[in-house]
Write a protein that holds these residues in place. Structure first.
Motif, PDB file in Angstrom:
ATOM      1  N   PHE A 164       0.809  -1.217   0.000  1.00 40.90           N
ATOM      2  CA  PHE A 164       0.000   0.000   0.000  1.00 40.90           C
ATOM      3  C   PHE A 164       0.842   1.267   0.000  1.00 40.90           C
ATOM      4  N   PHE A 165       2.013   1.170   0.630  1.00 38.15           N
ATOM      5  CA  PHE A 165       2.833   2.369   0.713  1.00 38.15           C
ATOM      6  C   PHE A 165       3.767   2.531  -0.483  1.00 38.15           C
ATOM      7  N   PHE A 166       3.773   1.547  -1.366  1.00 38.55           N
ATOM      8  CA  PHE A 166       4.724   1.617  -2.464  1.00 38.55           C
ATOM      9  C   PHE A 166       4.545   2.851  -3.347  1.00 38.55           C
ATOM     10  N   PRO A 167       3.294   3.211  -3.713  1.00 38.36           N
ATOM     11  CA  PRO A 167       3.122   4.415  -4.544  1.00 38.36           C
ATOM     12  C   PRO A 167       3.713   5.657  -3.881  1.00 38.36           C
ATOM     13  N   LEU A 168       3.528   5.746  -2.558  1.00 34.60           N
ATOM     14  CA  LEU A 168       4.053   6.900  -1.839  1.00 34.60           C
ATOM     15  C   LEU A 168       5.586   6.904  -1.906  1.00 34.60           C
ATOM     16  N   TRP A 169       6.130   5.716  -1.689  1.00 37.95           N
ATOM     17  CA  TRP A 169       7.583   5.557  -1.782  1.00 37.95           C
ATOM     18  C   TRP A 169       8.072   5.927  -3.166  1.00 37.95           C
ATOM     19  N   TRP A 170       7.334   5.480  -4.186  1.00 32.24           N
ATOM     20  CA  TRP A 170       7.722   5.740  -5.563  1.00 32.24           C
ATOM     21  C   TRP A 170       7.714   7.227  -5.853  1.00 32.24           C
ATOM     22  N   SER A 171       6.716   7.942  -5.284  1.00 31.42           N
ATOM     23  CA  SER A 171       6.653   9.395  -5.438  1.00 31.42           C
ATOM     24  C   SER A 171       7.887  10.041  -4.822  1.00 31.42           C
ATOM     25  N   GLU A 215      15.079   9.790 -15.756  1.00 35.28           N
ATOM     26  CA  GLU A 215      15.201   8.539 -14.995  1.00 35.28           C
ATOM     27  C   GLU A 215      13.866   8.023 -14.483  1.00 35.28           C
ATOM     28  N   THR A 216      12.773   8.787 -14.754  1.00 34.26           N
ATOM     29  CA  THR A 216      11.465   8.405 -14.231  1.00 34.26           C
ATOM     30  C   THR A 216      11.120   6.965 -14.557  1.00 34.26           C
ATOM     31  N   PHE A 217      11.350   6.588 -15.811  1.00 31.95           N
ATOM     32  CA  PHE A 217      10.942   5.235 -16.219  1.00 31.95           C
ATOM     33  C   PHE A 217      12.114   4.288 -16.401  1.00 31.95           C
ATOM     34  N   THR A 218      13.317   4.797 -16.188  1.00 28.46           N
ATOM     35  CA  THR A 218      14.461   3.931 -16.503  1.00 28.46           C
ATOM     36  C   THR A 218      15.096   3.279 -15.280  1.00 28.46           C
ATOM     37  N   VAL A 219      14.701   3.749 -14.102  1.00 27.42           N
ATOM     38  CA  VAL A 219      15.321   3.215 -12.890  1.00 27.42           C
ATOM     39  C   VAL A 219      14.925   1.760 -12.678  1.00 27.42           C
ATOM     40  N   THR A 220      15.919   0.960 -12.279  1.00 25.54           N
ATOM     41  CA  THR A 220      15.628  -0.444 -11.991  1.00 25.54           C
ATOM     42  C   THR A 220      15.436  -0.626 -10.487  1.00 25.54           C
ATOM     43  N   VAL A 244      13.672  -1.066  -6.790  1.00 24.01           N
ATOM     44  CA  VAL A 244      12.555  -0.326  -6.215  1.00 24.01           C
ATOM     45  C   VAL A 244      12.883   1.148  -6.028  1.00 24.01           C
ATOM     46  N   GLY A 245      13.859   1.610  -6.714  1.00 24.45           N
ATOM     47  CA  GLY A 245      14.151   3.044  -6.719  1.00 24.45           C
ATOM     48  C   GLY A 245      14.770   3.560  -5.448  1.00 24.45           C
ATOM     49  N   ILE A 246      15.769   2.857  -4.939  1.00 21.67           N
ATOM     50  CA  ILE A 246      16.429   3.335  -3.720  1.00 21.67           C
ATOM     51  C   ILE A 246      17.549   4.304  -4.099  1.00 21.67           C
ATOM     52  N   PRO A 247      17.526   5.530  -3.528  1.00 23.01           N
ATOM     53  CA  PRO A 247      18.542   6.518  -3.863  1.00 23.01           C
ATOM     54  C   PRO A 247      19.943   5.975  -3.556  1.00 23.01           C
ATOM     55  N   PHE A 248      20.910   6.420  -4.314  1.00 19.28           N
ATOM     56  CA  PHE A 248      22.331   6.038  -4.191  1.00 19.28           C
ATOM     57  C   PHE A 248      22.590   4.613  -4.660  1.00 19.28           C
ATOM     58  N   ILE A 249      21.581   3.744  -4.642  1.00 22.82           N
ATOM     59  CA  ILE A 249      21.810   2.379  -5.120  1.00 22.82           C
ATOM     60  C   ILE A 249      21.319   2.260  -6.556  1.00 22.82           C
ATOM     61  N   ASN A 250      20.046   2.645  -6.787  1.00 26.38           N
ATOM     62  CA  ASN A 250      19.488   2.516  -8.123  1.00 26.38           C
ATOM     63  C   ASN A 250      19.701   3.763  -8.988  1.00 26.38           C
ATOM     64  N   PHE A 251      19.926   4.906  -8.317  1.00 23.76           N
ATOM     65  CA  PHE A 251      20.169   6.135  -9.084  1.00 23.76           C
ATOM     66  C   PHE A 251      20.875   7.154  -8.209  1.00 23.76           C
ATOM     67  N   THR A 252      21.369   8.218  -8.820  1.00 29.71           N
ATOM     68  CA  THR A 252      22.008   9.282  -8.047  1.00 29.71           C
ATOM     69  C   THR A 252      20.959  10.348  -7.747  1.00 29.71           C
ATOM     70  N   PRO A 253      20.640  10.585  -6.468  1.00 32.05           N
ATOM     71  CA  PRO A 253      19.567  11.536  -6.150  1.00 32.05           C
ATOM     72  C   PRO A 253      19.983  12.980  -6.393  1.00 32.05           C
ATOM     73  N   THR A 254      18.983  13.814  -6.694  1.00 31.40           N
ATOM     74  CA  THR A 254      19.198  15.247  -6.884  1.00 31.40           C
ATOM     75  C   THR A 254      18.035  16.017  -6.275  1.00 31.40           C
ATOM     76  N   LEU A 255      18.307  17.212  -5.770  1.00 39.01           N
ATOM     77  CA  LEU A 255      17.227  18.028  -5.228  1.00 39.01           C
ATOM     78  C   LEU A 255      16.713  19.017  -6.270  1.00 39.01           C
ATOM     79  N   GLY A 256      17.102  18.792  -7.513  1.00 42.32           N
ATOM     80  CA  GLY A 256      16.728  19.706  -8.595  1.00 42.32           C
ATOM     81  C   GLY A 256      15.247  19.966  -8.700  1.00 42.32           C
ATOM     82  N   ASN A 257      14.452  18.902  -8.670  1.00 43.40           N
ATOM     83  CA  ASN A 257      12.997  19.073  -8.782  1.00 43.40           C
ATOM     84  C   ASN A 257      12.449  19.899  -7.638  1.00 43.40           C
ATOM     85  N   TRP A 258      12.994  19.645  -6.443  1.00 45.94           N
ATOM     86  CA  TRP A 258      12.520  20.369  -5.246  1.00 45.94           C
ATOM     87  C   TRP A 258      12.838  21.861  -5.354  1.00 45.94           C
TER      88      TRP A 258
END
Lengths: 281, 358
Positions: free
Chosen positions: A24-31, A41-46, A48-62
């Motif tokens: 149930f919480f997965f959508p929230l996590w995904w957001s 990277e929205t659709f390309t991440v492999t 469950v989308g954990i920062p630093f492991i699956n992708f390099t996080p950025t605060l750009g959107n924020w």
């Protein structure tokens, strides 16, 4: 699981509960995860989308989103409307709840009045929105925060009436009688004894009401134009360039944070408050 | 200080009448106990004095002033509730001082009065606690403190001891009496326990079904009950009451029970031969075996209940069970026969139809 923590059965239940919670919480996590990614990277991440492991996080959107005045307007409007509506609902609803719990009305009888309050929640909002639209236009409060506060208060007040009424019913009436013999007026007994003892229920009702007012999309979408709130702002992430998932993710997170903080602050009251009405303590 | 007068008061709940023309006059400083079985209207009457129930007709006045229409807060009464009704969110000190704060008394005076009341009740070390951290007896004392701190015209007690265990109840009975001796405030005390009524009251009011059956001192009620209800309600164990009629034999008047046992009647009794009566005597007012009179009747012990030095002996007169409170004796064991005669000075005769004392 370690044996000391309970039987095998408890462990199984816990695992099942955890599993369900994660689904149930997965959508929230995904957001959340999405809000930290660059758009491509929205659709390309492999994974469950954990920062630093699956992708390099950025605060750009924020930083991008928070630098726009729209975000501030939406946040301010949402907060203002939800807080004032909740406060107003409590000021008006508490005496109503008390009156229903302590006085006997003959016509209409207490039960019918209570049902009438609940019926406001049963009524489909769509049935009420057109009359509101016409009236609000006539009264000149269309697209104003004031008009929206009236609408929200109307629709959230049943919560405080119904929840706190039950708490008042469960309070021993002798407490108020003692206060009255001791020199309080009836209103004094209400304010000095009944209300302080109902704080857990009032806190729980307030949180529910705040969340409802905070989340409302339907009435705002019809009754407001330039004055928009967070849900409208989130939906605004869909435009001619398509769905901007990364911005929607940020806006959703903003919308979640305030109720979440309130929830944590009021946590110790809520569990008690929600069960208070149901179980006599 | 003031007299409390209740004049022809009636009370209805919807169409059910719960009090019928109740009239009482309570003198300043008196300790009055309202006693009766559950549902007799005693608590309702108390709540009407407090102003928590409307008065349908009649008048209640305090110090000559009718208080029917006054709000509870304007009546200058204080009340101790059965469940104590302590404010759970306030400390003991705040609970006791609540009424003074409501009356906007100066803080230094409140502190002093609260300290005095706490001292009197032995609560000083508990002043900062919350009610939920107190024992039953302590809560009871806080409730008392809340009542006395205000120095009201009248104290109202609504079964204040019924939630305490037996030992504590006896202790609190003393404490309430002591406080009454000390402050001498008019007190109205409601209980269903006749022992509480007997031990505490200056004057007892026996209520039954919303009607005042009798008003009098504990001794009056014990020695001269007006009717069979009061006779059986006051005193423990209850008065024995046997149905039968008056007969004459050898120039003496006797009471003849349904099984033809004969009991001697006092000569001055205002009854005629053949009259149907209820013959009453208290379990403790009997003579047995050697000390029994020549008119004694023979009975067989059914059950004996030793109570220490005494023993409660149950036997049957015809099909009616009677109870006797007599010195313990090895002769009074189940199955044994014994002689018994009620003491002539302590016989109560009631009309069998109205139940009224003759």
């Amino acid at each position: 699981m370690n044996k000391n923590q309970g039987s095998l059965l408890t462990s199984i239940y816990t695992i099942i509960a955890l599993g369900i919670t994660m689904i149930f919480f997965f959508p929230l996590w995904w957001s959340f995860s999405n809000s930290l990614r660059i758009p491509k990277e929205t659709f390309t991440v492999t994974g469950v989308g954990i920062p630093f492991i699956n992708f390099t996080p950025t605060l750009g959107n924020w930083t991008h989103q928070l630098s726009f005045p729209e975000a501030h307007i939406a946040l301010y409007n949402s907060s203002f409307i939800a807080v004032i509506s909740t406060a107003l609902a409590i000021v008006v609803g508490l005496p109503a709840a008390y009156a229903l719990a302590r006085f006997r009305f003959r016509f209409p009888p207490n039960k019918d009045i209570t049902i009438w309050f609940i019926s406001q929640r049963v009524l489909p909002p769509a049935a009420a929105v057109v009359p509101f639209f016409v009236l609000w236009n006539m009264l000149g409060i269309y697209d104003t925060k004031f008009g929206m506060i009236i609408v929200q208060t109307t629709f959230i007040m049943p919560f405080v009436v119904v929840i706190v009424r039950q708490t008042f019913l469960d309070l021993p009436i002798e407490l108020e009688e003692a206060a009255m013999v001791d020199g309080a007026t009836h209103i004094g007994a209400f304010l000095k004894v009944a209300v302080p003892l109902s704080v857990p229920a009032i806190a729980a009702a307030s949180l529910i009401m705040f969340t409802f007012a905070w989340n409302d999309y339907f009435f705002v979408s019809v009754l407001m134009m330039k004055n928009f709130t967070l849900p409208i702002y989130i939906a605004g992430g869909v435009d001619s360039r398509g769905v901007q998932f990364w911005f929607i993710a940020v806006r959703t997170m903003i919308a979640v944070i305030l109720p979440l903080i309130l929830c944590l602050l009021a946590q110790r009251y809520i569990v008690r408050g929600l069960t208070l009405g149901a179980v006599k303590g | 200080m003031a007299d409390l007068t209740i004049d022809n008061v009636n009370k209805f709940y919807d169409k059910t009448q719960v009090l019928f023309d109740v009239s009482l006059s309570i003198k300043d400083g008196e300790f009055i106990v309202l006693v009766g079985p559950s549902g007799c209207g005693k608590s309702t009457l108390l709540r009407m004095i407090a102003g928590l129930e409307d008065i349908n007709s009649g008048e209640i006045s305090l110090g000559g002033k009718v208080i029917n229409q006054l709000a509870p807060r304007d009546r200058d009464v204080s009340m101790v509730f059965q469940n104590y009704a302590l404010y759970p969110h306030l400390s003991v000190a705040k609970n006791i001082g609540f009424s003074l704060r409501m009356r906007k008394v100066e803080k230094s005076i409140i502190d002093k009065k609260v300290a005095d009341a706490a001292e009197m009740l032995g609560l000083t070390h508990l002043l900062s606690r919350l009610p939920r951290n107190l024992s039953g007896g302590e809560r009871q004392r806080v409730a008392m403190g809340r009542a006395i701190v205000r120095d009201p015209e009248v104290f109202l007690f609504d079964e204040p001891l019924s939630n305490l265990d037996a030992k504590l109840r006896v202790m609190m009975r003393n404490q309430i009496k002591e406080i009454h001796y000390e402050v001498k405030t008019t007190t109205v005390y409601v209980t269903h326990d006749q022992i509480e009524a007997m031990t505490m009251a200056d004057k007892i009011v026996v209520l039954n079904g919303g009607i005042v059956e009798q008003v009098g001192s504990p001794d009056e009620l014990y020695d001269q009950p007006n009717n069979t209800f009061v006779a059986s309600f006051i005193g423990s164990p209850s008065m024995n009451q046997i149905h039968g009629k008056v007969v004459s034999e050898k120039g003496k008047k006797y009471f003849q029970s349904k099984d033809n046992s004969l009991f001697l009647l006092p000569e001055n009794a205002n009854i005629s031969e053949g009259q149907e009566i209820i013959y009453g005597f208290r379990p403790e007012h009997v003579d047995i075996n050697q000390s029994a009179s020549e008119d004694a009747i023979n009975l067989k012990v059914k059950v004996d209940q030793p109570t220490g030095s005494q023993s409660l002996v149950f036997a049957n007169v015809g099909d009616q069970e009677i109870c006797l409170d007599v010195p313990k004796s090895h002769l009074l064991k189940p199955g044994n026969e014994f002689k018994m005669s009620p003491q002539l000075d302590n016989i109560h005769i009631f009309d069998s139809e109205t139940g009224k004392r003759i």
